[in-house]
Design a protein around this motif. Structure first.
Motif, PDB file in Angstrom:
ATOM      1  N   ILE A   1     -10.084  87.043  54.940  1.00 21.93           N
ATOM      2  CA  ILE A   1      -9.012  86.059  54.762  1.00 21.93           C
ATOM      3  C   ILE A   1      -8.018  86.049  55.929  1.00 21.93           C
ATOM      4  CG2 ILE A   1      -6.951  85.535  53.390  1.00 21.93           C
ATOM      5  CD1 ILE A   1      -8.553  85.954  50.903  1.00 21.93           C
ATOM      6  N   PRO A   2      -7.515  87.209  56.408  1.00 22.22           N
ATOM      7  CA  PRO A   2      -6.515  87.158  57.487  1.00 22.22           C
ATOM      8  C   PRO A   2      -6.954  86.402  58.735  1.00 22.22           C
ATOM      9  CG  PRO A   2      -6.515  89.318  56.472  1.00 22.22           C
ATOM     10  CD  PRO A   2      -7.686  88.588  55.895  1.00 22.22           C
ATOM     11  N   PRO A   3      -8.172  86.622  59.286  1.00 24.38           N
ATOM     12  CA  PRO A   3      -8.551  85.826  60.455  1.00 24.38           C
ATOM     13  C   PRO A   3      -8.615  84.332  60.168  1.00 24.38           C
ATOM     14  CG  PRO A   3     -10.029  87.699  60.179  1.00 24.38           C
ATOM     15  CD  PRO A   3      -9.211  87.600  58.933  1.00 24.38           C
ATOM     16  N   LEU A   4      -8.868  83.986  58.904  1.00 24.55           N
ATOM     17  CA  LEU A   4      -8.998  82.582  58.528  1.00 24.55           C
ATOM     18  C   LEU A   4      -7.654  81.870  58.567  1.00 24.55           C
ATOM     19  CD1 LEU A   4     -11.446  80.865  57.607  1.00 24.55           C
ATOM     20  CD2 LEU A   4     -10.773  81.333  55.253  1.00 24.55           C
ATOM     21  N   VAL A   5      -6.584  82.571  58.189  1.00 31.49           N
ATOM     22  CA  VAL A   5      -5.276  81.911  58.059  1.00 31.49           C
ATOM     23  C   VAL A   5      -4.287  82.317  59.142  1.00 31.49           C
ATOM     24  CG1 VAL A   5      -5.605  81.758  55.564  1.00 31.49           C
ATOM     25  CG2 VAL A   5      -4.333  83.702  56.509  1.00 31.49           C
ATOM     26  N   ALA A   6      -4.613  83.351  59.933  1.00 29.67           N
ATOM     27  CA  ALA A   6      -3.627  83.886  60.886  1.00 29.67           C
ATOM     28  C   ALA A   6      -3.193  82.846  61.908  1.00 29.67           C
ATOM     29  CB  ALA A   6      -4.208  85.115  61.595  1.00 29.67           C
ATOM     30  N   VAL A   7      -4.141  82.142  62.515  1.00 26.97           N
ATOM     31  CA  VAL A   7      -3.792  81.184  63.563  1.00 26.97           C
ATOM     32  C   VAL A   7      -3.071  79.961  63.005  1.00 26.97           C
ATOM     33  CG1 VAL A   7      -4.719  79.674  65.365  1.00 26.97           C
ATOM     34  CG2 VAL A   7      -5.589  82.004  65.133  1.00 26.97           C
ATOM     35  N   PRO A   8      -3.537  79.349  61.908  1.00 26.55           N
ATOM     36  CA  PRO A   8      -2.762  78.225  61.357  1.00 26.55           C
ATOM     37  C   PRO A   8      -1.316  78.596  61.017  1.00 26.55           C
ATOM     38  CG  PRO A   8      -4.947  78.253  60.388  1.00 26.55           C
ATOM     39  CD  PRO A   8      -4.817  79.502  61.200  1.00 26.55           C
ATOM     40  N   ILE A   9      -1.103  79.786  60.470  1.00 29.49           N
ATOM     41  CA  ILE A   9       0.264  80.220  60.170  1.00 29.49           C
ATOM     42  C   ILE A   9       1.051  80.426  61.462  1.00 29.49           C
ATOM     43  CG2 ILE A   9       1.657  82.085  59.196  1.00 29.49           C
ATOM     44  CD1 ILE A   9      -0.501  82.463  57.085  1.00 29.49           C
ATOM     45  N   ALA A  10       0.397  81.043  62.464  1.00 28.00           N
ATOM     46  CA  ALA A  10       1.078  81.253  63.754  1.00 28.00           C
ATOM     47  C   ALA A  10       1.421  79.928  64.410  1.00 28.00           C
ATOM     48  CB  ALA A  10       0.193  82.094  64.667  1.00 28.00           C
ATOM     49  N   ASP A  11       0.536  78.935  64.292  1.00 31.27           N
ATOM     50  CA  ASP A  11       0.807  77.620  64.878  1.00 31.27           C
ATOM     51  C   ASP A  11       1.999  76.946  64.223  1.00 31.27           C
ATOM     52  OD1 ASP A  11      -1.254  77.805  66.702  1.00 31.27           O
ATOM     53  OD2 ASP A  11      -2.707  76.767  65.430  1.00 31.27           O
ATOM     54  N   SER A  12       2.128  77.103  62.913  1.00 29.52           N
ATOM     55  CA  SER A  12       3.179  76.381  62.188  1.00 29.52           C
ATOM     56  C   SER A  12       4.479  77.175  62.065  1.00 29.52           C
ATOM     57  CB  SER A  12       2.677  75.996  60.789  1.00 29.52           C
ATOM     58  OG  SER A  12       2.292  77.154  60.056  1.00 29.52           O
ATOM     59  N   LEU A  13       4.385  78.487  61.891  1.00 30.42           N
ATOM     60  CA  LEU A  13       5.574  79.298  61.641  1.00 30.42           C
ATOM     61  C   LEU A  13       5.846  80.350  62.712  1.00 30.42           C
ATOM     62  CD1 LEU A  13       5.071  79.894  57.797  1.00 30.42           C
ATOM     63  CD2 LEU A  13       6.555  78.199  58.905  1.00 30.42           C
TER      64      LEU A  13
ATOM     65  N   LEU B   1      -5.257  97.454  52.718  1.00 30.22           N
ATOM     66  CA  LEU B   1      -5.900  98.346  53.683  1.00 30.22           C
ATOM     67  C   LEU B   1      -6.589  97.581  54.808  1.00 30.22           C
ATOM     68  CD1 LEU B   1      -7.467 101.119  51.406  1.00 30.22           C
ATOM     69  CD2 LEU B   1      -5.405 101.246  52.809  1.00 30.22           C
ATOM     70  N   ARG B   2      -7.295  96.518  54.472  1.00 29.71           N
ATOM     71  CA  ARG B   2      -8.071  95.822  55.486  1.00 29.71           C
ATOM     72  C   ARG B   2      -7.335  94.646  56.114  1.00 29.71           C
ATOM     73  NH1 ARG B   2     -13.608  97.020  55.221  1.00 29.71           N
ATOM     74  NH2 ARG B   2     -13.734  99.273  54.941  1.00 29.71           N
ATOM     75  N   SER B   3      -6.410  94.018  55.396  1.00 30.32           N
ATOM     76  CA  SER B   3      -5.688  92.887  55.980  1.00 30.32           C
ATOM     77  C   SER B   3      -4.913  93.315  57.222  1.00 30.32           C
ATOM     78  CB  SER B   3      -4.736  92.262  54.948  1.00 30.32           C
ATOM     79  OG  SER B   3      -3.812  93.212  54.460  1.00 30.32           O
ATOM     80  N   ALA B   4      -4.481  94.571  57.250  1.00 31.37           N
ATOM     81  CA  ALA B   4      -3.762  95.077  58.420  1.00 31.37           C
ATOM     82  C   ALA B   4      -4.660  95.145  59.642  1.00 31.37           C
ATOM     83  CB  ALA B   4      -3.186  96.460  58.116  1.00 31.37           C
TER      84      ALA B   4
ATOM     85  N   ALA C   1     -13.276  93.684  51.046  1.00 33.02           N
ATOM     86  CA  ALA C   1     -14.056  92.708  51.803  1.00 33.02           C
ATOM     87  C   ALA C   1     -13.321  91.372  51.880  1.00 33.02           C
ATOM     88  CB  ALA C   1     -15.428  92.536  51.160  1.00 33.02           C
ATOM     89  N   VAL C   2     -12.738  90.953  50.756  1.00 31.12           N
ATOM     90  CA  VAL C   2     -11.985  89.696  50.739  1.00 31.12           C
ATOM     91  C   VAL C   2     -10.810  89.764  51.702  1.00 31.12           C
ATOM     92  CG1 VAL C   2     -10.480  88.249  49.312  1.00 31.12           C
ATOM     93  CG2 VAL C   2     -12.672  89.040  48.403  1.00 31.12           C
ATOM     94  N   SER C   3     -10.109  90.897  51.707  1.00 35.52           N
ATOM     95  CA  SER C   3      -8.933  91.032  52.564  1.00 35.52           C
ATOM     96  C   SER C   3      -9.308  91.246  54.024  1.00 35.52           C
ATOM     97  CB  SER C   3      -8.057  92.193  52.088  1.00 35.52           C
ATOM     98  OG  SER C   3      -8.724  93.431  52.237  1.00 35.52           O
ATOM     99  N   THR C   4     -10.592  91.406  54.316  1.00 32.58           N
ATOM    100  CA  THR C   4     -11.030  91.491  55.702  1.00 32.58           C
ATOM    101  C   THR C   4     -11.299  90.110  56.278  1.00 32.58           C
ATOM    102  OG1 THR C   4     -12.063  93.641  55.262  1.00 32.58           O
ATOM    103  CG2 THR C   4     -12.719  92.521  57.264  1.00 32.58           C
TER     104      THR C   4
END
Length: 442
Positions: A157-169, A31-34, A152-155
């Motif tokens: 986590i996404p900002p934490l990993v979104a850019v590194p994943i976008a940079d690499s993949l 619900l929140r990761s989106a 709360a966790v899924s809110t």
């Protein structure tokens, strides 16, 4: 709780309901990761096709609009098709929208895919509390706390990993991978539906839904924490009660507090990373980390605020502290954005206090389940309508002025204007008391 729950009293959390437990946890995560996964990579998206501030504002306005619309429509579908079938439909929409968002070819398709995502999320918001009540009537406090913690966790986590994943993949993978979690969440509910169809009718009747009073025991601390995690959605609101709320200062005060809380959240999820890159001079990855920090503060607030309200009647001090923190954080971003940026974001993040505060007030500002449901519908409909305006307004102001000073002042103005509403919401009386003081017998 009522005596009807005695057959499952003391039943282990996982016994005979592991699929439901897994399904609820995965739905809560989806619900929140989106909501939190797009804005940190909007600069990466803009490298492939233009994304105007108006489009970003519309994307930021999509969650509260969909929450309001599908909060009204989902109960109708649930009565027609059942909880599990509608949950499967909502998760299918989320999965489809998240995958399509990663395949967007322009800003129009990005916006359309986001609308599909939040249609599913809006339905899921409504369905989660009844699903918990159906499968875990003997563990409401534990399950509500579990799924609120997962949200709360899924809110953060996404900002934490979104850019590194976008940079690499690439940004398409960064956006689309969240559809995997929504697809995984489908599996337990599909399995339960298949098992239900195969089960003998007599067995299904014996293990049917348990009717639960949604506000039974609300003044107990555990249930107060449970109510603070989601809307009351298991019984319909009485139109007569709902109609009276339009004439009550208490109802409007609660709606404005909820609207202020939602405005702070959705403006931040839409614009905070871009703002921090522009005025703070940080990288997109750092901006994503700071958005994650902002979201993380919602976790302790969600756990502590209901306790402080129920035990110590601390509504006004908590609200005023949240406003003061929000104004302090905004002042730091306005006057000294390159100095102690994490501190300003953290202080502003304490506006998260308002969300559990406004939701727990829905339980203690009404005498009966009927009026609590009506109050919940009124407050969340008005509140989400307010919140839908400001992400778009902030985008328009940023595009018009070419800077962030005016948008920051507007957000600060929302906090200041909400102060009288917070004071009224802090009155220790119910909406029934409010009506009787003005109009006589409820």
């Amino acid at each position: 709780m009522s005596g009807s729950l005695s057959p499952s009293e003391g039943r282990p959390l996982w016994q005979g309901r592991t699929l439901a437990l897994l399904g609820i946890v995965l739905v809560a995560f989806s619900l929140r990761s989106a909501v939190a996964s797009l804005s940190p990579v909007i600069d990466h998206v803009a490298e492939d096709f233009p994304v105007s501030p108006v489009v970003v504002g519309l994307i930021g306005a999509a969650p509260p609009v969909c929450f309001a619309v599908f909060g009204l429509l989902t109960p109708l579908f649930e009565r027609r098709f059942g909880l599990e079938r509608v949950a499967v439909g909502a998760l299918a929409l989320m999965t489809l929208g998240l995958v399509l968002r990663g395949l967007s070819i322009d800003s129009v398709t990005l916006l359309a895919a986001t609308a599909v995502v939040f249609a599913g999320v809006g339905a899921g918001n409504v369905l989660l509390p009844p699903l918990v009540k159906k499968y875990f009537p003997d563990r409401l406090g534990v399950m509500m706390t579990l799924y609120s913690t997962m949200m709360a966790v899924s809110t953060f986590i996404p900002p934490l990993v979104a850019v590194p994943i976008a940079d690499s993949l690439g940004w398409r993978v960064s956006l689309g991978l969240w559809g995997l979690f929504a697809a995984l969440a489908l599996l337990p509910w599909l399995t339960l539906l298949i098992a239900e169809r195969r089960a003998p009718k007599t067995a299904r009747a014996a293990d049917g839904d348990v009717e639960i009073d949604p506000t039974d025991g609300l003044h107990d601390l555990t249930d107060a924490v449970a109510v603070a995690t989601g809307p009351i959605t298991t019984v319909p609101a009485n139109p007569r009660v709902f109609g009276r709320l339009w004439r009550l200062p208490m109802a409007w005060a609660l709606a404005l507090v909820f609207g202020t809380s939602s405005t702070m959240a959705y403006v931040s999820f839409a614009w905070l990373p871009t703002m921090l890159v522009d005025i703070g001079g940080v990288t997109p990855a750092t901006a994503g980390f700071l958005l994650s920090l902002f979201a993380l503060l919602g976790l302790p607030c969600g756990m502590l605020v209901p306790i402080l309200v129920v035990r110590f009647q601390a509504t006004r001090p908590l609200f005023l502290f949240a406003v003061a923190a929000g104004l302090t954080g905004l002042a730091g971003l306005f006057f000294a954005p390159t100095v102690a940026l994490p501190l300003w974001v953290s202080i502003f993040g304490l506006t998260a206090i308002m969300f559990p505060l406004s939701l727990v007030l829905l339980s203690i500002r009404a005498r009966t389940p009927e009026s609590a449901v009506a109050l919940s519908g009124f407050v969340q409909s008005i509140g989400y309508a307010i919140a839908a305006v400001f992400p778009l307004l902030v985008g328009l102001l940023h595009e018009t002025t070419g800077g962030w000073q005016v948008p920051l002042l507007v957000v600060a103005g929302v906090l200041v204007v909400s102060i009288p509403a917070g004071i009224v919401a802090g009155r220790r009386r119910t909406i029934e008391d409010d009506w009787e003081l003005r109009h006589g017998r409820w």
